[in-house]
Design a protein around this motif. Structure first.
Motif, PDB file in Angstrom:
ATOM      1  N   LEU A  30       0.838  -1.189   0.000  1.00 17.82           N
ATOM      2  CA  LEU A  30       0.000   0.000   0.000  1.00 17.82           C
ATOM      3  C   LEU A  30       0.881   1.250   0.000  1.00 17.82           C
ATOM      4  O   LEU A  30       0.614   2.206  -0.729  1.00 17.82           O
ATOM      5  N   GLY A  31       1.946   1.226   0.787  1.00 17.45           N
ATOM      6  CA  GLY A  31       2.876   2.350   0.805  1.00 17.45           C
ATOM      7  C   GLY A  31       3.509   2.576  -0.552  1.00 17.45           C
ATOM      8  O   GLY A  31       3.649   3.721  -1.007  1.00 17.45           O
ATOM      9  N   ILE A  32       3.880   1.506  -1.241  1.00 12.14           N
ATOM     10  CA  ILE A  32       4.454   1.627  -2.580  1.00 12.14           C
ATOM     11  C   ILE A  32       3.427   2.197  -3.546  1.00 12.14           C
ATOM     12  O   ILE A  32       3.741   3.064  -4.365  1.00 12.14           O
ATOM     13  N   CYS A  33       2.187   1.755  -3.443  1.00  6.22           N
ATOM     14  CA  CYS A  33       1.123   2.276  -4.313  1.00  6.22           C
ATOM     15  C   CYS A  33       0.932   3.771  -4.110  1.00  6.22           C
ATOM     16  O   CYS A  33       0.778   4.518  -5.081  1.00  6.22           O
ATOM     17  N   PHE A  34       0.963   4.230  -2.865  1.00 10.19           N
ATOM     18  CA  PHE A  34       0.834   5.661  -2.593  1.00 10.19           C
ATOM     19  C   PHE A  34       1.988   6.443  -3.195  1.00 10.19           C
ATOM     20  O   PHE A  34       1.800   7.511  -3.774  1.00 10.19           O
ATOM     21  N   LEU A  35       3.213   5.911  -3.076  1.00  9.34           N
ATOM     22  CA  LEU A  35       4.371   6.600  -3.644  1.00  9.34           C
ATOM     23  C   LEU A  35       4.269   6.692  -5.163  1.00  9.34           C
ATOM     24  O   LEU A  35       4.523   7.746  -5.752  1.00  9.34           O
ATOM     25  N   VAL A  36       3.902   5.596  -5.805  1.00 15.54           N
ATOM     26  CA  VAL A  36       3.779   5.586  -7.262  1.00 15.54           C
ATOM     27  C   VAL A  36       2.688   6.546  -7.705  1.00 15.54           C
ATOM     28  O   VAL A  36       2.868   7.321  -8.646  1.00 15.54           O
ATOM     29  N   HIS A  37       1.575   6.527  -7.008  1.00 17.12           N
ATOM     30  CA  HIS A  37       0.476   7.420  -7.373  1.00 17.12           C
ATOM     31  C   HIS A  37       0.877   8.880  -7.216  1.00 17.12           C
ATOM     32  O   HIS A  37       0.571   9.711  -8.068  1.00 17.12           O
ATOM     33  N   ARG A  38       1.583   9.177  -6.131  1.00 19.61           N
ATOM     34  CA  ARG A  38       2.000  10.553  -5.884  1.00 19.61           C
ATOM     35  C   ARG A  38       2.972  11.020  -6.968  1.00 19.61           C
ATOM     36  O   ARG A  38       2.911  12.147  -7.420  1.00 19.61           O
ATOM     37  N   GLN A  39       3.848  10.142  -7.433  1.00 20.84           N
ATOM     38  CA  GLN A  39       4.862  10.530  -8.411  1.00 20.84           C
ATOM     39  C   GLN A  39       4.358  10.441  -9.845  1.00 20.84           C
ATOM     40  O   GLN A  39       4.751  11.245 -10.690  1.00 20.84           O
ATOM     41  N   TYR A  40       3.507   9.461 -10.150  1.00 17.65           N
ATOM     42  CA  TYR A  40       3.124   9.206 -11.535  1.00 17.65           C
ATOM     43  C   TYR A  40       1.621   9.187 -11.768  1.00 17.65           C
ATOM     44  O   TYR A  40       1.186   8.907 -12.871  1.00 17.65           O
ATOM     45  N   GLY A  41       0.822   9.466 -10.773  1.00 21.77           N
ATOM     46  CA  GLY A  41      -0.627   9.348 -10.884  1.00 21.77           C
ATOM     47  C   GLY A  41      -1.227  10.141 -12.021  1.00 21.77           C
ATOM     48  O   GLY A  41      -2.072   9.662 -12.764  1.00 21.77           O
ATOM     49  N   TYR A  42      -0.766  11.374 -12.179  1.00 19.81           N
ATOM     50  CA  TYR A  42      -1.323  12.191 -13.254  1.00 19.81           C
ATOM     51  C   TYR A  42      -0.986  11.621 -14.609  1.00 19.81           C
ATOM     52  O   TYR A  42      -1.777  11.709 -15.548  1.00 19.81           O
ATOM     53  N   ARG A  43       0.168  10.989 -14.759  1.00 14.71           N
ATOM     54  CA  ARG A  43       0.546  10.374 -16.034  1.00 14.71           C
ATOM     55  C   ARG A  43      -0.291   9.127 -16.296  1.00 14.71           C
ATOM     56  O   ARG A  43      -0.656   8.863 -17.440  1.00 14.71           O
ATOM     57  N   LEU A  44      -0.554   8.366 -15.240  1.00 10.89           N
ATOM     58  CA  LEU A  44      -1.329   7.135 -15.407  1.00 10.89           C
ATOM     59  C   LEU A  44      -2.764   7.452 -15.837  1.00 10.89           C
ATOM     60  O   LEU A  44      -3.335   6.743 -16.645  1.00 10.89           O
ATOM     61  N   ARG A  45      -3.332   8.536 -15.313  1.00 12.37           N
ATOM     62  CA  ARG A  45      -4.697   8.900 -15.698  1.00 12.37           C
ATOM     63  C   ARG A  45      -4.760   9.299 -17.163  1.00 12.37           C
ATOM     64  O   ARG A  45      -5.719   9.015 -17.853  1.00 12.37           O
ATOM     65  N   SER A  46      -3.734   9.966 -17.668  1.00 11.13           N
ATOM     66  CA  SER A  46      -3.774  10.424 -19.053  1.00 11.13           C
ATOM     67  C   SER A  46      -3.605   9.282 -20.037  1.00 11.13           C
ATOM     68  O   SER A  46      -4.022   9.380 -21.180  1.00 11.13           O
ATOM     69  N   VAL A  47      -3.022   8.157 -19.602  1.00 11.56           N
ATOM     70  CA  VAL A  47      -2.826   7.000 -20.470  1.00 11.56           C
ATOM     71  C   VAL A  47      -4.109   6.194 -20.624  1.00 11.56           C
ATOM     72  O   VAL A  47      -4.425   5.696 -21.679  1.00 11.56           O
ATOM     73  N   ALA A  48      -4.874   6.122 -19.563  1.00 14.44           N
ATOM     74  CA  ALA A  48      -6.064   5.268 -19.545  1.00 14.44           C
ATOM     75  C   ALA A  48      -7.149   5.736 -20.449  1.00 14.44           C
ATOM     76  O   ALA A  48      -7.373   6.659 -20.999  1.00 14.44           O
TER      77      ALA A  48
END
Length: 48
Positions: A30-48
């Motif tokens: 869960l901690g890793i997921c939060f870190l990834v989301h904080r760093q790359y979340g906006y990029r992941l949303r634009s890909v989907a």
């Protein structure tokens, strides 16, 4: 149960092993997921 055996049992579909794996690593993952989301979340949303 060691990690290697735990992984083997998970791959075989043993639910008790899956629960042990979840209980062991859920908090760290869960901690890793939060870190990834904080760093790359906006990029992941634009890909989907």
């Amino acid at each position: 149960m060691g990690e290697a055996e735990l992984i083997k049992q998970c791959m075989r579909g043993v639910n008790a092993a899956r629960k042990e794996l979840y209980d062991t690593y859920a908090e760290q993952m869960l901690g890793i997921c939060f870190l990834v989301h904080r760093q790359y979340g906006y990029r992941l949303r634009s890909v989907a």
